[in-house]
Design a protein around this motif. Sequence first.
Motif, PDB file in Angstrom:
ATOM      1  N   ILE A  12      73.821   9.013   1.823  1.00 26.00           N
ATOM      2  CA  ILE A  12      73.018   9.630   2.882  1.00 26.00           C
ATOM      3  C   ILE A  12      72.237  10.817   2.328  1.00 26.00           C
ATOM      4  O   ILE A  12      71.034  10.955   2.579  1.00 26.00           O
ATOM      5  CB  ILE A  12      73.925  10.074   4.043  1.00 26.00           C
ATOM      6  CG1 ILE A  12      74.487   8.850   4.760  1.00 26.00           C
ATOM      7  CG2 ILE A  12      73.176  10.981   5.015  1.00 26.00           C
ATOM      8  CD1 ILE A  12      75.646   9.166   5.676  1.00 26.00           C
ATOM      9  N   MET A  76      66.520  12.528   8.600  1.00 22.28           N
ATOM     10  CA  MET A  76      67.804  12.994   9.113  1.00 22.28           C
ATOM     11  C   MET A  76      67.590  14.118  10.122  1.00 22.28           C
ATOM     12  O   MET A  76      66.762  15.005   9.900  1.00 22.28           O
ATOM     13  CB  MET A  76      68.681  13.495   7.962  1.00 22.28           C
ATOM     14  CG  MET A  76      70.064  13.936   8.374  1.00 22.28           C
ATOM     15  SD  MET A  76      71.167  14.148   6.947  1.00 22.28           S
ATOM     16  CE  MET A  76      70.781  15.810   6.439  1.00 22.28           C
ATOM     17  N   GLN A 101      67.063   7.623   9.842  1.00 20.80           N
ATOM     18  CA  GLN A 101      68.189   7.056   9.091  1.00 20.80           C
ATOM     19  C   GLN A 101      69.525   7.650   9.511  1.00 20.80           C
ATOM     20  O   GLN A 101      70.529   6.945   9.566  1.00 20.80           O
ATOM     21  CB  GLN A 101      67.990   7.301   7.591  1.00 20.80           C
ATOM     22  CG  GLN A 101      66.775   6.634   7.024  1.00 20.80           C
ATOM     23  CD  GLN A 101      66.498   7.078   5.589  1.00 20.80           C
ATOM     24  OE1 GLN A 101      67.132   7.994   5.059  1.00 20.80           O
ATOM     25  NE2 GLN A 101      65.540   6.427   4.961  1.00 20.80           N
ATOM     26  N   THR A 102      69.548   8.965   9.778  1.00 15.02           N
ATOM     27  CA  THR A 102      70.827   9.645   9.983  1.00 15.02           C
ATOM     28  C   THR A 102      70.739  10.707  11.070  1.00 15.02           C
ATOM     29  O   THR A 102      69.788  11.478  11.120  1.00 15.02           O
ATOM     30  CB  THR A 102      71.281  10.333   8.677  1.00 15.02           C
ATOM     31  OG1 THR A 102      71.283   9.388   7.617  1.00 15.02           O
ATOM     32  CG2 THR A 102      72.667  10.939   8.819  1.00 15.02           C
ATOM     33  N   TRP A 104      73.155  13.814  11.892  1.00 13.87           N
ATOM     34  CA  TRP A 104      74.261  14.563  11.295  1.00 13.87           C
ATOM     35  C   TRP A 104      74.636  15.685  12.250  1.00 13.87           C
ATOM     36  O   TRP A 104      73.801  16.510  12.598  1.00 13.87           O
ATOM     37  CB  TRP A 104      73.823  15.148   9.955  1.00 13.87           C
ATOM     38  CG  TRP A 104      74.957  15.670   9.129  1.00 13.87           C
ATOM     39  CD1 TRP A 104      75.843  16.656   9.473  1.00 13.87           C
ATOM     40  CD2 TRP A 104      75.327  15.230   7.822  1.00 13.87           C
ATOM     41  NE1 TRP A 104      76.737  16.849   8.459  1.00 13.87           N
ATOM     42  CE2 TRP A 104      76.446  15.986   7.438  1.00 13.87           C
ATOM     43  CE3 TRP A 104      74.821  14.275   6.943  1.00 13.87           C
ATOM     44  CZ2 TRP A 104      77.072  15.826   6.206  1.00 13.87           C
ATOM     45  CZ3 TRP A 104      75.439  14.117   5.722  1.00 13.87           C
ATOM     46  CH2 TRP A 104      76.555  14.878   5.358  1.00 13.87           C
ATOM     47  N   THR A 124      72.737   5.823  10.994  1.00  7.81           N
ATOM     48  CA  THR A 124      74.020   6.312  10.503  1.00  7.81           C
ATOM     49  C   THR A 124      74.330   7.639  11.183  1.00  7.81           C
ATOM     50  O   THR A 124      73.450   8.482  11.336  1.00  7.81           O
ATOM     51  CB  THR A 124      73.960   6.524   8.975  1.00  7.81           C
ATOM     52  OG1 THR A 124      73.620   5.292   8.353  1.00  7.81           O
ATOM     53  CG2 THR A 124      75.279   7.016   8.433  1.00  7.81           C
TER      54      THR A 124
END
Length: 156
Positions: A12, A76, A101-102, A104, A124
């Motif tokens: 990641i 992200m 994509q991410t 967090w 993700t």
Amino acid sequence: MTDYSDNHLKTILQRAKTVAVVGVSMNPVRPSYYVARYLGLKGYRVIPVNPGHAGKMLFGETVRSSLSEINVPVDMVDIFRRSDAVPPIVDEALDAFPDLQTVWMQIGVEHAEAAAKAEARGVTVIQNRCPKIEYQRLFGELRMGGFATGIISSKL
């Protein structure tokens, strides 16, 4: 789930190039400030998001009031907000960034339903972790903070 393999976290961190930091502070002693600054120093493009500071400059970028104001692709979204504030942030991120994509969520931040929604879209999700700490640990950086990386290196 907050138990992630080192390989998963490293992947990641290696694939992300642009990070929107939601809830970033202008105060250099706040964790959101120094995490965002650190990511910028490591080569990430950091786009600060905080409606209370919108229009100001931070890390060479204009602070945006919301994710929807960002007009470049974001890989992200790093969330520095309370867990109960996560669902609308995730919704906005999914709407604003089709190739996200991410998502967090920082240490202490978790939201199972928002995470499931993002994962259902192929994004993700990392919860209750800090990308700065994980970067330092996984890429062999020993700092004054004393984090033991478990990686032997001759780098100073």
